[in-house]
Design a protein around this motif. Structure first.
Motif, PDB file in Angstrom:
ATOM      1  N   LEU A  76       0.790  -1.438  -0.021  1.00 46.49           N
ATOM      2  CA  LEU A  76      -0.036  -0.214  -0.043  1.00 46.49           C
ATOM      3  C   LEU A  76       0.873   1.217   0.028  1.00 46.49           C
ATOM      4  CD1 LEU A  76      -2.679  -0.882   2.594  1.00 46.49           C
ATOM      5  CD2 LEU A  76      -2.836  -1.150  -0.191  1.00 46.49           C
ATOM      6  N   ASN A  77       2.151   1.344   0.148  1.00 42.22           N
ATOM      7  CA  ASN A  77       3.096   2.288   0.517  1.00 42.22           C
ATOM      8  C   ASN A  77       3.230   2.941  -1.069  1.00 42.22           C
ATOM      9  OD1 ASN A  77       2.828   2.366   3.257  1.00 42.22           O
ATOM     10  ND2 ASN A  77       4.908   1.097   3.392  1.00 42.22           N
ATOM     11  N   GLU A  78       3.754   4.043  -0.900  1.00 41.44           N
ATOM     12  CA  GLU A  78       4.202   4.748  -2.317  1.00 41.44           C
ATOM     13  C   GLU A  78       5.602   4.269  -2.671  1.00 41.44           C
ATOM     14  OE1 GLU A  78       4.162   8.926  -1.847  1.00 41.44           O
ATOM     15  OE2 GLU A  78       2.084   9.152  -1.426  1.00 41.44           O
ATOM     16  N   ARG A  79       5.916   4.190  -3.798  1.00 36.31           N
ATOM     17  CA  ARG A  79       7.524   3.750  -4.252  1.00 36.31           C
ATOM     18  C   ARG A  79       8.370   4.957  -4.209  1.00 36.31           C
ATOM     19  NH1 ARG A  79       5.003  -0.011  -2.609  1.00 36.31           N
ATOM     20  NH2 ARG A  79       4.512  -2.018  -3.668  1.00 36.31           N
ATOM     21  N   VAL A  80       8.602   5.368  -2.944  1.00 34.20           N
ATOM     22  CA  VAL A  80       9.530   6.728  -3.065  1.00 34.20           C
ATOM     23  C   VAL A  80      10.907   6.272  -2.239  1.00 34.20           C
ATOM     24  CG1 VAL A  80       7.874   8.457  -3.768  1.00 34.20           C
ATOM     25  CG2 VAL A  80       8.108   7.849  -1.395  1.00 34.20           C
ATOM     26  N   ASN A  81      11.620   7.132  -2.209  1.00 31.92           N
ATOM     27  CA  ASN A  81      12.780   6.794  -1.154  1.00 31.92           C
ATOM     28  C   ASN A  81      12.737   6.891   0.202  1.00 31.92           C
ATOM     29  OD1 ASN A  81      14.606   6.219  -3.312  1.00 31.92           O
ATOM     30  ND2 ASN A  81      15.078   8.600  -3.682  1.00 31.92           N
ATOM     31  N   ALA A  82      11.859   7.883   0.654  1.00 30.90           N
ATOM     32  CA  ALA A  82      11.476   8.188   2.056  1.00 30.90           C
ATOM     33  C   ALA A  82      10.060   7.978   2.198  1.00 30.90           C
ATOM     34  CB  ALA A  82      11.844   9.419   2.542  1.00 30.90           C
TER      35      ALA A  82
END
Length: 314
Positions: A76-82
């Motif tokens: 469910l999380n975004e695919r970003v570094n932080a």
């Protein structure tokens, strides 16, 4: 569940309850684990990848401490570094904590299972942990209350969980768990039909198209039609009915779609399940106010679930 506990079951060490199904299970410190450690099978999960809570230890008569490990690459999380973890990860962690408390610390009849019937989540602005490595480690203070006996067995109980990171509380989730609604066969709900249009993932605050639970018909009617009927988090095992987690997400998506706001505006979520909600076909209505929006899921012209999404306006 009735307002408040009509009669609470005693904790272990007090006088025994008249209802055996509502007593504490003595001495249990985990679910198929050792020294408070948990296992994914003991939590009733399909895979170890779904496991968010790794330990639960009893601290007092009705208090516990849990340890969570939230992977940065959660579906469910975004695919970003932080990454700022998706708010539903808090809800699912609370559900797993409730399962561990019920299976390891409450005496129930046989393999009696419980489901979330009511969920309330509050998020404190600016305190959500972000993760740029592999996983976020979170400490949880847990309180058990309203342990209600009924018909010779445990009827329901309430878990309140405070989530801490770096010593600060950043989220609070309260969950009432009760016996599941009986499956009475195929729900009386009209088939979604043709001409449905799924919104984009971004429009409903989701990361990927597979996370989208909604579709809109030719007359603008919003219905639950999951893009992925076997979503590993929202619909594991392709269930016939939506869990409280999935209903909460459907409501969150509907409010963000109608308001045009992003997922970062969400400050709180609430849902109350009244009756079984089919995995596909329930109608969704949204009414906005100055604090956010209310949503309702309707099945066969009857309201099956209601909820609220609180939004930050600045």
């Amino acid at each position: 569940m009735p307002d408040g506990a009509v009669r609470e079951a005693p904790v272990f060490g007090e006088e025994p309850s008249e209802v055996p199904g509502a007593e504490w299970a003595p001495g249990a410190e985990g679910v198929e684990g050792v020294e408070g450690e948990l296992t994914w099978r003991g939590l009733g999960l399909e895979t170890v990848a779904s496991m968010l809570v790794v330990a639960l230890r009893r601290q007092g008569d009705r208090s516990f401490e849990a340890q969570c490990q939230w992977p940065r690459m959660h579906p469910l999380n975004e695919r970003v570094n932080a990454v700022e973890h998706h708010p539903l990860i808090v809800v699912e962690s609370t559900r797993q904590i409730a399962a561990a408390v019920q299976r390891g610390h409450l005496r129930t009849a046989g393999d009696q299972s419980f489901e979330a019937a009511s969920v309330s989540l509050g998020l404190l602005p600016g305190l959500q942990p972000s993760e740029s490595g592999s996983a976020t480690h979170v400490r949880v203070r847990v309180t058990l209350s309203d342990v209600v006996p009924g018909a010779g067995a445990l009827a329901s109980f309430r878990v309140t969980a405070e989530y801490l990171h770096a010593g600060q509380v950043f989220a609070t989730c309260t969950m009432i768990c009760a016996r599941p609604v009986p499956d009475e066969g195929e729900p009386l709900v009209a088939a979604p039909g043709f001409g449905l249009l799924h919104p984009s993932a971004a429009a409903v605050g989701a990361v990927a198209d597979a996370d989208v639970l909604l579709a809109r018909g030719p007359q603008g009617r919003l219905v639950v039609v999951p893009r992925d009927p076997a979503h590993p988090v929202l619909l594991p095992g392709r269930p016939r009915q939506l869990s409280a987690l999935a209903v909460l997400e459907a409501g969150r998506q509907a409010v963000l779609l109608s308001s045009g706001m992003t997922s970062r505006a969400v400050a709180g979520l609430r849902v109350d399940i009244r009756s079984a909600v089919p995995a596909s076909g329930a109608a969704v209505a949204v009414v906005s106010d100055h604090l956010g929006a209310h949503f309702a899921l309707t099945v066969a012209d009857r309201i099956a679930a209601t909820g609220t999404v609180s939004l930050r306006r600045s």
